[in-house]
Design an enzyme around this catalytic site. Structure first.
Site, PDB file in Angstrom:
ATOM      1  N   SER A  13       0.882  -1.233  -0.200  1.00  0.00           N
ATOM      2  CA  SER A  13       0.062  -0.104   0.021  1.00  0.00           C
ATOM      3  C   SER A  13       0.954   1.163   0.011  1.00  0.00           C
ATOM      4  CB  SER A  13      -1.101   0.053   1.112  1.00  0.00           C
ATOM      5  OG  SER A  13      -2.056   0.984   1.159  1.00  0.00           O
ATOM      6  N   GLU A  68     -13.122   9.429 -13.187  1.00  0.00           N
ATOM      7  CA  GLU A  68     -13.298  10.449 -13.984  1.00  0.00           C
ATOM      8  C   GLU A  68     -12.151  10.176 -15.210  1.00  0.00           C
ATOM      9  OE1 GLU A  68     -12.261  14.349 -12.258  1.00  0.00           O
ATOM     10  OE2 GLU A  68     -12.678  13.677 -10.301  1.00  0.00           O
ATOM     11  N   HIS A  86      -4.124  -0.507  -4.702  1.00  0.00           N
ATOM     12  CA  HIS A  86      -5.376  -0.677  -4.469  1.00  0.00           C
ATOM     13  C   HIS A  86      -6.257  -0.457  -5.750  1.00  0.00           C
ATOM     14  CE1 HIS A  86      -4.851  -0.917   0.140  1.00  0.00           C
ATOM     15  NE2 HIS A  86      -4.264   0.189  -0.126  1.00  0.00           N
TER      16      HIS A  86
END
Length: 280
Positions: A144, A162, A186
């Site tokens: 992460s 977007e 992720h």
């Protein structure tokens, strides 16, 4: 026949203990097969592994450090030490520096990548970790936030869902462990393709790598990336990009990025960094 079997066994053993840099997309399995964490321990020496855990990206470093300590202990590592650094002077701790000089593996936990860089960038401890990892003297893993900091440039934040645009991604300086890449984590789970494309648009000289949760892009010493874990690794290669409006686009105006290469790599797939070529 006996000699052949011995040689094969030696070769496989050598492969399993060869140092590597493991870039993990976060939320790696800690309960069932634990394949990614088991691979890190094996690449750090298995039952001879001396592993340092660096949990300072987390706001609860004591708790997260203890969790990984127990996991690596259960996997049979010889010695484990939590390098619990709470401020920059802590990265000059002689006990920690001595351990890093002799360890076989370092694990950077998740949390906040800006916090991790703020505490460790350009410190004696981190400089030594980076130098030893780049010389293949240790195995280094980051999950992460610990993955996000691997490049010279780092994605420090931004939005998703977007179209690619300049306002979509926030950039900062990473720890320069793998200078030629740009990591996002992720990846599928948080719909970050547009974010990675926006970052690559700003830095087309870098290889964009998006890593799903419970998935690892393992950088081998021979210039190959190998994929392990249950998800995918997405590669965005801009070396053949023929046009971009990056310099003219303003705010959230959509980016035009022509002739990018996009590769989706699953379990066991590899990627040749020198030839920019995916391999099955």
């Amino acid at each position: 026949m006996i000699n052949t079997e011995v040689k094969q066994h030696t070769s496989l053993s050598s492969q399993s203990t060869k140092n590597a840099i493991l870039v993990i997309g976060g939320a790696e399995d800690k309960v069932h097969g634990k394949e990614i964490l088991q691979t890190f321990v094996q690449r750090s020496g298995g039952t001879d592994a001396l592993i340092g855990i660096v949990p300072c990206a987390s706001r609860e470093p004591g708790l997260i450090g203890e969790r990984y300590y127990r996991l690596f202990e259960e996997m049979g590592a010889k010695e484990i030490k939590v390098l619990d650094i709470r401020d920059r002077p802590g990265a000059e701790n002689l006990d920690y520096l001595n351990f890093v000089e002799n360890c076989t593996g370092i694990f950077l936990t998740g949390g906040d990548q800006l916090r991790l860089c703020g505490l460790l960038a350009d410190t004696p401890l981190m400089n030594r970790i980076v130098a030893r990892a780049q010389k293949q003297q240790i195995s280094l893993a980051g999950t992460s936030a610990g993955a996000a900091i691997m490049g010279h440039h780092m994605i420090s934040g931004g939005s998703s869902a977007e179209c690619p645009n300049r306002a979509l991604v926030d950039m900062a300086k990473g720890l320069d462990i793998l200078p030629g890449v740009l990591i996002d984590q992720h990846f599928y789970n948080r719909n970050r393709l547009a974010r990675l494309l926006s970052a690559v648009g700003a830095h087309p000289e870098l290889l964009g790598i998006g890593i799903d949760e419970d998935t690892c892009a393992m950088f081998e010493s021979d210039g190959m990336i190998q994929v392990i874990g249950k998800g995918a690794v997405t590669i965005v290669d801009a070396t053949t990009m023929s046009y971009s409006n990056q310099e003219q686009a303003i705010g959230n105006q959509p980016l035009s990025l022509h002739n990018l290469k996009l590769h989706i790599l699953g379990y066991g797939d590899r990627y040749d960094l020198q030839r920019h070529l995916p391999l099955h």
